[in-house]
Design an enzyme around this catalytic site. Structure first.
Site, PDB file in Angstrom:
ATOM      1  N   LYS A  50      39.672  34.426  41.838  1.00  8.97           N
ATOM      2  CA  LYS A  50      38.647  35.433  42.130  1.00  8.97           C
ATOM      3  C   LYS A  50      37.260  34.836  41.881  1.00  8.97           C
ATOM      4  CE  LYS A  50      37.612  40.307  40.944  1.00  8.97           C
ATOM      5  NZ  LYS A  50      38.005  41.436  40.069  1.00  8.97           N
ATOM      6  N   SER A  62      38.658  45.725  42.634  1.00 11.56           N
ATOM      7  CA  SER A  62      37.707  44.772  43.161  1.00 11.56           C
ATOM      8  C   SER A  62      38.312  43.421  43.563  1.00 11.56           C
ATOM      9  CB  SER A  62      36.619  44.524  42.118  1.00 11.56           C
ATOM     10  OG  SER A  62      37.178  43.937  40.959  1.00 11.56           O
ATOM     11  N   SER A 121      41.433  46.757  38.871  1.00  7.33           N
ATOM     12  CA  SER A 121      41.090  45.803  39.934  1.00  7.33           C
ATOM     13  C   SER A 121      42.163  44.800  40.319  1.00  7.33           C
ATOM     14  CB  SER A 121      39.835  45.038  39.554  1.00  7.33           C
ATOM     15  OG  SER A 121      38.725  45.782  39.941  1.00  7.33           O
TER      16      SER A 121
HETATM   17  N1  GLN Z   1      37.354  50.400  40.400  1.00  7.03           N
HETATM   18  C1  GLN Z   1      37.011  50.294  39.024  1.00  7.03           C
HETATM   19  C2  GLN Z   1      35.530  50.179  38.847  1.00  7.03           C
HETATM   20  O1  GLN Z   1      34.838  50.173  39.829  1.00  7.03           O
HETATM   21  C3  GLN Z   1      37.712  49.124  38.381  1.00  7.03           C
HETATM   22  C4  GLN Z   1      37.120  47.828  38.732  1.00  7.03           C
HETATM   23  C5  GLN Z   1      37.713  46.690  37.973  1.00  7.03           C
HETATM   24  O2  GLN Z   1      38.803  46.790  37.404  1.00  7.03           O
HETATM   25  N2  GLN Z   1      36.973  45.608  37.944  1.00  7.03           N
HETATM   26  O3  GLN Z   1      35.038  50.124  37.758  1.00  7.03           O
END
Ligand code: GLN
Length: 492
Positions: free
Chosen positions: A56, A131, A155
């Site tokens: 990532k 994400s 994410s």
């Molecule tokens: N969708 C969640 C957020 O926007 C989790 C994102 C993540 O785990 N990085 O915070």
């Protein structure tokens, strides 16, 4: 694999856009050669030796750039490599590139990437989740065998569910956060993607372990040969008939797509037929987890992002003066903030404000403002401190639950993968996508998302995932249970 072709990978990625950067082809070929020799000689460095891995974009490394899908880190080159990435390299993993994500990991669809979204390989009109959408899509489309991501509120698990692959989020601290661009430091975890439970586990094993560079990192005992029931002899096969599974009623309430509920019911029936006991449990504070998460995550994010000031890292307004000067020249110098008399120079404050205004995307700005607000004097008691109290309560309820059951089954997402733009006008609608994943990060426990079925939507088959949650440090038992379920599903 004999010869690796970045060109082929690039072509394949054109319709999906899982990658933001590809690694040097010659170096990849050389690594593959070395790995082949080791394997031929019967001396592989690890189970992932020779396997292709995608990273990532929020892991720093010295082999290329790191931008966390943000303009503010455009062209940033880190002076060191993240522990997790170094461990993959040391284990013979072949890192082929860096994957797309929501900017700073803020989002659930990769639509917040400053470099354009990633598409879901199962239906290009739909999001891959986020994400870590790039990592999930890269594995789902077969462009790589393995990938890593970060999971602060879902994410890894949510994109894994949307893309039909396995995604594992470990116990908080099980993998070092050193060299990972911070989002919410008390929630951030590093985990894995694979097509199978075995692959996701093998990659986790490589990365796990205490690291002196991350004081919150811990060693997780590898109970991989033990049975779930400790009374049984070690090294015997996992026995499902001893398993007690909890279904929290709050997770199966209103708002869950019936196709997801039915798919989980199907797994419950299968595991019951193997002798496992399935009981309804209650975690009364779960409905507050989403609000609790979004307060804590925003506060930590606003603090972590203070370091991007246009001076130390990546993008700076100072280096794009032509644009700035022309903008500034049009302005009334007397109305400007801290500018020199000439109206073209900039104070330090100018550099901070303008670099941040231009470098950050909308969602990032929203989170910085909200996080600063809810932790500011006068409001912290009402929001941030309350959220911390709720967090303790949620942890306690999970502890109580795990004194009664071995694991918990839950949905990963309330909906099937949604279409691009469907949730972008309403941030709260987007946040609701995380309702089943964030409680796990709030409690710091491990969870895995595994594909259990598909749902027909027009001419497309969309994946459905299921979560298995365990108590802290029970990571390997979660893998064991997931393996069992994967076997049961593939047999039927
Ligand atoms: N969708 C969640 C957020 O926007 C989790 C994102 C993540 O785990 N990085 O915070």
């Amino acid at each position: 694999m004999t010869q690796f072709s970045i060109k082929e990978l690039q072509e394949k990625d054109q319709g999906i856009h899982a990658f933001l950067e590809f690694f040097d082809e010659k170096k990849i070929d050389q690594q593959i050669e070395e790995s082949k020799k080791r394997i031929e000689q019967g001396n592989p460095l690890s189970a992932i030796d020779g396997k292709t891995v995608a990273i990532k974009e929020n892991f720093v490394w010295t082999n290329g750039k790191t931008n966390a899908a943000s303009k503010i880190l455009k062209d940033f080159e880190a002076p060191y490599t993240a522990t997790a990435v170094q461990k993959i390299i040391d284990a013979g993993g072949i890192i082929v590139g860096k994957t797309n994500m929501d900017e700073f990991a803020f989002g659930s669809s990769t639509e917040n990437s400053a470099y354009g979204p990633t598409k879901n390989p199962h239906d290009l009109d739909r999001v891959p989740g986020g994400s870590s959408g790039g990592s999930a899509a890269a594995v789902a489309s077969g462009m790589v065998e393995l990938a890593i991501g970060t999971d602060t509120g879902g994410s890894i698990r949510q994109p894994a569910a949307f893309c039909g692959v396995v995604g594992f989020k470990p116990t908080y601290g099980a993998v070092s956060r050193y060299g990972v661009i911070a989002y919410g430091s008390s929630l951030d975890t590093i985990g894995t993607f694979g097509k199978t439970v075995k692959e996701a586990r093998e990659l986790f094993e490589v990365m796990a372990g205490k690291d002196v560079k991350d004081a919150t990192s811990i060693d997780i005992e590898n109970s991989k040969f033990e049975t779930l029931n400790s009374k049984q002899a070690p090294h015997s096969k996992l026995k499902t008939q001893n398993l007690k599974i909890g279904l929290p009623k709050e997770f199966f309430a209103e708002g869950l797509d019936p196709r997801i509920k039915n798919a989980i019911d199907g797994v419950v029936e299968k595991i019951k037929s193997q002798g496992a006991e399935v009981v309804e449990i209650s975690l009364p504070s779960l409905p507050y987890a989403l609000a609790c998460y979004y307060i804590i995550a925003f506060v930590e994010a606003s603090s972590n992002l203070a370091r991007y000031d246009g001076v130390r890292y990546g993008f700076s307004i100072e280096n794009s003066k032509s644009k700035v000067t022309s903008r500034l020249e049009r302005r009334d110098p007397s109305a400007s903030l801290g500018m020199t008399k000439e109206g073209v120079g900039m104070t330090l404050l100018d550099i901070y404000q303008k670099s941040r205004a231009m470098g950050f995307g909308e969602e990032v700005k929203r989170r910085i403002m909200l996080g600063t607000y809810v932790s500011s004097a006068g409001y912290a008691d009402k929001y941030y401190h309350q959220a911390q109290i709720v967090r303790q309560e949620i942890k306690k309820e999970f502890d109580d639950a795990f004194s009664k059951v071995d694991c918990i089954f839950a949905p990963v997402t309330p909906t099937l993968p949604f279409k691009f733009g469907e949730n972008t006008d309403d941030p709260v609608k987007m946040y609701l996508e995380d309702v089943y994943t964030v409680p796990i990060n709030v409690a710091g426990i491990p969870a895995i998302s595994i594909p259990i079925e598909t749902a027909q939507e027009g001419d497309k088959k969309l994946p459905i995932g299921m979560q298995i949650l365990g108590k802290q440090r029970d990571d390997y038992n979660i893998f064991n249970i997931a393996q069992n379920i994967e076997d049961l599903i593939s047999k039927s």
